[in-house]
Design a protein around this motif. Structure first.
Motif, PDB file in Angstrom:
ATOM      1  N   GLY A  40       0.785  -1.226   0.000  1.00  9.71           N
ATOM      2  CA  GLY A  40       0.000   0.000   0.000  1.00  9.71           C
ATOM      3  C   GLY A  40       0.818   1.278   0.000  1.00  9.71           C
ATOM      4  O   GLY A  40       0.250   2.376   0.082  1.00  9.71           O
ATOM      5  N   GLN A  41       2.129   1.161  -0.092  1.00 14.17           N
ATOM      6  CA  GLN A  41       2.991   2.344  -0.087  1.00 14.17           C
ATOM      7  C   GLN A  41       3.850   2.395  -1.345  1.00 14.17           C
ATOM      8  O   GLN A  41       3.963   1.416  -2.081  1.00 14.17           O
ATOM      9  N   GLY A  42       4.470   3.552  -1.557  1.00 12.68           N
ATOM     10  CA  GLY A  42       5.382   3.698  -2.670  1.00 12.68           C
ATOM     11  C   GLY A  42       6.737   3.099  -2.346  1.00 12.68           C
ATOM     12  O   GLY A  42       7.076   2.899  -1.185  1.00 12.68           O
ATOM     13  N   PRO A  43       7.520   2.786  -3.370  1.00  5.12           N
ATOM     14  CA  PRO A  43       8.874   2.258  -3.135  1.00  5.12           C
ATOM     15  C   PRO A  43       9.721   3.258  -2.368  1.00  5.12           C
ATOM     16  O   PRO A  43       9.718   4.455  -2.660  1.00  5.12           O
ATOM     17  N   LYS A  44      10.458   2.747  -1.394  1.00  4.57           N
ATOM     18  CA  LYS A  44      11.356   3.565  -0.581  1.00  4.57           C
ATOM     19  C   LYS A  44      12.789   3.134  -0.856  1.00  4.57           C
ATOM     20  O   LYS A  44      13.123   1.953  -0.725  1.00  4.57           O
ATOM     21  N   LEU A  45      13.632   4.074  -1.249  1.00  2.13           N
ATOM     22  CA  LEU A  45      15.010   3.757  -1.582  1.00  2.13           C
ATOM     23  C   LEU A  45      15.782   3.312  -0.346  1.00  2.13           C
ATOM     24  O   LEU A  45      15.807   3.999   0.665  1.00  2.13           O
ATOM     25  N   LEU A  46      16.409   2.137  -0.466  1.00  5.94           N
ATOM     26  CA  LEU A  46      17.267   1.651   0.615  1.00  5.94           C
ATOM     27  C   LEU A  46      18.728   1.991   0.336  1.00  5.94           C
ATOM     28  O   LEU A  46      19.443   2.484   1.198  1.00  5.94           O
ATOM     29  N   ILE A  47      19.173   1.680  -0.874  1.00  4.02           N
ATOM     30  CA  ILE A  47      20.562   1.905  -1.216  1.00  4.02           C
ATOM     31  C   ILE A  47      20.692   2.070  -2.719  1.00  4.02           C
ATOM     32  O   ILE A  47      19.934   1.472  -3.484  1.00  4.02           O
ATOM     33  N   GLN A  48      21.646   2.915  -3.110  1.00  6.27           N
ATOM     34  CA  GLN A  48      21.924   3.177  -4.520  1.00  6.27           C
ATOM     35  C   GLN A  48      23.412   2.995  -4.761  1.00  6.27           C
ATOM     36  O   GLN A  48      24.240   3.562  -4.041  1.00  6.27           O
ATOM     37  N   PHE A  49      23.733   2.200  -5.770  1.00  2.46           N
ATOM     38  CA  PHE A  49      25.123   1.978  -6.182  1.00  2.46           C
ATOM     39  C   PHE A  49      25.376   2.658  -7.521  1.00  2.46           C
ATOM     40  O   PHE A  49      24.514   2.692  -8.388  1.00  2.46           O
ATOM     41  N   GLN A  50      26.571   3.202  -7.679  1.00  5.53           N
ATOM     42  CA  GLN A  50      27.060   3.657  -8.976  1.00  5.53           C
ATOM     43  C   GLN A  50      28.282   2.790  -9.243  1.00  5.53           C
ATOM     44  O   GLN A  50      29.286   2.901  -8.533  1.00  5.53           O
TER      45      GLN A  50
ATOM     46  N   GLN B   1      13.453  14.923   4.905  1.00  8.59           N
ATOM     47  CA  GLN B   1      13.313  13.940   3.827  1.00  8.59           C
ATOM     48  C   GLN B   1      12.605  14.595   2.647  1.00  8.59           C
ATOM     49  O   GLN B   1      11.622  15.278   2.806  1.00  8.59           O
ATOM     50  N   GLN B   2      13.166  14.435   1.498  1.00  9.02           N
ATOM     51  CA  GLN B   2      12.503  14.937   0.318  1.00  9.02           C
ATOM     52  C   GLN B   2      11.216  14.136   0.138  1.00  9.02           C
ATOM     53  O   GLN B   2      11.248  12.926   0.161  1.00  9.02           O
ATOM     54  N   GLN B   3      10.103  14.836  -0.082  1.00 11.85           N
ATOM     55  CA  GLN B   3       8.848  14.128  -0.207  1.00 11.85           C
ATOM     56  C   GLN B   3       8.174  14.424  -1.521  1.00 11.85           C
ATOM     57  O   GLN B   3       8.343  15.493  -2.099  1.00 11.85           O
ATOM     58  N   VAL B   4       7.408  13.445  -1.981  1.00 11.67           N
ATOM     59  CA  VAL B   4       6.507  13.636  -3.097  1.00 11.67           C
ATOM     60  C   VAL B   4       5.139  13.176  -2.608  1.00 11.67           C
ATOM     61  O   VAL B   4       4.968  12.010  -2.264  1.00 11.67           O
ATOM     62  N   LYS B   5       4.212  14.109  -2.539  1.00  9.50           N
ATOM     63  CA  LYS B   5       2.881  13.807  -2.023  1.00  9.50           C
ATOM     64  C   LYS B   5       1.948  13.525  -3.189  1.00  9.50           C
ATOM     65  O   LYS B   5       1.891  14.301  -4.151  1.00  9.50           O
ATOM     66  N   GLN B   6       1.189  12.441  -3.079  1.00  8.77           N
ATOM     67  CA  GLN B   6       0.352  11.981  -4.182  1.00  8.77           C
ATOM     68  C   GLN B   6      -1.084  11.807  -3.714  1.00  8.77           C
ATOM     69  O   GLN B   6      -1.338  11.332  -2.609  1.00  8.77           O
ATOM     70  N   SER B   7      -2.013  12.181  -4.579  1.00 12.04           N
ATOM     71  CA  SER B   7      -3.437  11.998  -4.277  1.00 12.04           C
ATOM     72  C   SER B   7      -4.226  11.805  -5.563  1.00 12.04           C
ATOM     73  O   SER B   7      -3.799  12.275  -6.627  1.00 12.04           O
ATOM     74  N   PRO B   8      -5.354  11.123  -5.524  1.00 15.17           N
ATOM     75  CA  PRO B   8      -5.928  10.454  -4.358  1.00 15.17           C
ATOM     76  C   PRO B   8      -5.251   9.105  -4.113  1.00 15.17           C
ATOM     77  O   PRO B   8      -4.456   8.648  -4.933  1.00 15.17           O
ATOM     78  N   GLN B   9      -5.571   8.481  -3.027  1.00 17.53           N
ATOM     79  CA  GLN B   9      -5.022   7.172  -2.709  1.00 17.53           C
ATOM     80  C   GLN B   9      -5.643   6.110  -3.609  1.00 17.53           C
ATOM     81  O   GLN B   9      -4.991   5.142  -3.986  1.00 17.53           O
ATOM     82  N   SER B  10      -6.922   6.269  -3.910  1.00 16.21           N
ATOM     83  CA  SER B  10      -7.590   5.343  -4.804  1.00 16.21           C
ATOM     84  C   SER B  10      -8.581   6.105  -5.669  1.00 16.21           C
ATOM     85  O   SER B  10      -9.041   7.197  -5.294  1.00 16.21           O
ATOM     86  N   LEU B  11      -8.889   5.525  -6.816  1.00 15.63           N
ATOM     87  CA  LEU B  11      -9.711   6.216  -7.800  1.00 15.63           C
ATOM     88  C   LEU B  11     -10.497   5.182  -8.595  1.00 15.63           C
ATOM     89  O   LEU B  11      -9.921   4.192  -9.054  1.00 15.63           O
ATOM     90  N   ILE B  12     -11.781   5.418  -8.733  1.00 16.11           N
ATOM     91  CA  ILE B  12     -12.624   4.555  -9.550  1.00 16.11           C
ATOM     92  C   ILE B  12     -13.219   5.400 -10.660  1.00 16.11           C
ATOM     93  O   ILE B  12     -13.819   6.452 -10.402  1.00 16.11           O
ATOM     94  N   PHE B 102       9.639   8.384  -4.599  1.00 14.34           N
ATOM     95  CA  PHE B 102       8.323   8.035  -5.095  1.00 14.34           C
ATOM     96  C   PHE B 102       7.210   8.574  -4.206  1.00 14.34           C
ATOM     97  O   PHE B 102       7.368   8.716  -2.989  1.00 14.34           O
ATOM     98  N   GLY B 103       6.062   8.851  -4.834  1.00 11.38           N
ATOM     99  CA  GLY B 103       4.854   9.140  -4.100  1.00 11.38           C
ATOM    100  C   GLY B 103       4.283   7.857  -3.510  1.00 11.38           C
ATOM    101  O   GLY B 103       4.820   6.764  -3.727  1.00 11.38           O
ATOM    102  N   THR B 104       3.186   7.993  -2.798  1.00 11.78           N
ATOM    103  CA  THR B 104       2.601   6.862  -2.081  1.00 11.78           C
ATOM    104  C   THR B 104       1.733   5.977  -2.958  1.00 11.78           C
ATOM    105  O   THR B 104       1.335   4.895  -2.537  1.00 11.78           O
ATOM    106  N   GLY B 105       1.436   6.411  -4.165  1.00 10.00           N
ATOM    107  CA  GLY B 105       0.701   5.572  -5.097  1.00 10.00           C
ATOM    108  C   GLY B 105      -0.788   5.850  -5.137  1.00 10.00           C
ATOM    109  O   GLY B 105      -1.393   6.279  -4.142  1.00 10.00           O
ATOM    110  N   THR B 106      -1.383   5.609  -6.291  1.00 13.34           N
ATOM    111  CA  THR B 106      -2.830   5.713  -6.494  1.00 13.34           C
ATOM    112  C   THR B 106      -3.310   4.437  -7.148  1.00 13.34           C
ATOM    113  O   THR B 106      -2.826   4.073  -8.223  1.00 13.34           O
ATOM    114  N   ARG B 107      -4.238   3.784  -6.494  1.00  9.03           N
ATOM    115  CA  ARG B 107      -4.807   2.567  -7.062  1.00  9.03           C
ATOM    116  C   ARG B 107      -5.999   2.949  -7.924  1.00  9.03           C
ATOM    117  O   ARG B 107      -7.000   3.443  -7.429  1.00  9.03           O
TER     118      ARG B 107
END
Lengths: 116, 112
Positions: A40-50, B1-12, B102-107
């Motif tokens: 239910g969440q977005g991907p969270k970066l753990l580690i990045q290699f170059q 922390q750099q953030q990217v906020k995304q909405s809505p969480q779900s969409l039909i 990444f944002g939190t995603g939209t289903r």
């Protein structure tokens, strides 16, 4: 063109056990990423290699997680000991990262880890 | 922390309708904004991306609108189809670091 390969696809372990994931990036891709994607969440970066050097591991829980990229190609991500909250999909991605404009990150199918 | 906020969480959305997903970012160093599409059991795949030197980019039924001053961007899916049903993630990255946030995603679910 072959994609990013990951193994295993699924893994179930008990808490406090150890686990390792393997990633083979697309040939020629200098940058390799490990992401953690909790349901239910977005991907969270753990580690990045170059190549074989670490660019960013600021979000890696270093007391239990470790990663290496030998010879700048394949990579392994290890968790020891695992906790229940480590249950997630672990995604590997790679990109050319030539330094010239946009660079798409290509993702593997991920390894779904369940810690019980 | 750099953030990217995304909405809505779900969409039909009904088949043939327009799907709109919005994102806002904080880090002004971001200069690359991709959208990724993820189907169940698969890794995310790049759908479309934009740089802030343009305000809009269109590829087929997919359009990104970008507002640099507001630090916002959005994905529009025209004539939405059931096959578009997936989770969509926006992201931001800065040239040189290639570090994607990444944002939190939209289903999205498109009803037939």
């Amino acid at each position: 063109e072959a994609g990013v390969a990951q193994s295993p696809r699924y893994k179930i372990i008990e808490k406090r056990q150890s686990v390792a994931f393997w990633c083979n990036p697309i040939s020629g891709h200098a940058t390799l990423y490990w992401y953690q994607q909790i349901l239910g969440q977005g991907p969270k970066l753990l580690i990045q290699f170059q190549n074989n050097g670490v660019v960013d591991d600021s979000q890696l829980p270093k007391d239990r997680f470790s990663a290496e990229r030998l010879k700048g190609v394949d990579s392994t991500l290890k968790i020891q000991p695992a906790k229940l909250e480590d249950s997630a999909v672990y995604l590997c991605a790679s990109s050319l990262a030539t330094g010239h404009g946009d660079t798409e990150a290509f993702f593997g199918q991920g390894t779904r880890l369940t810690v019980v | 922390q750099q953030q990217v906020k995304q909405s809505p969480q779900s969409l039909i959305v009904q088949k043939g309708g327009i799907s709109i997903i919005n994102c806002a970012y904080e880090n002004t160093a971001f200069d690359y904004f991709p959208w990724y599409q993820q189907f169940p059991g698969k890794g995310p795949a790049l759908l479309i991306a934009i740089r802030p030197d343009v305000s809009e980019k269109k590829e087929g039924r997919f359009t990104i609108s970008f507002n640099k001053s507001a630090k916002q961007f959005s994905l529009h899916i025209m004539d939405s189809q059931p096959g578009d049903s997936a989770t969509y993630f926006c992201a931001g990255a800065a040239s040189g670091t290639y570090k994607y946030i990444f944002g939190t995603g939209t289903r999205l679910k498109v009803l037939a």
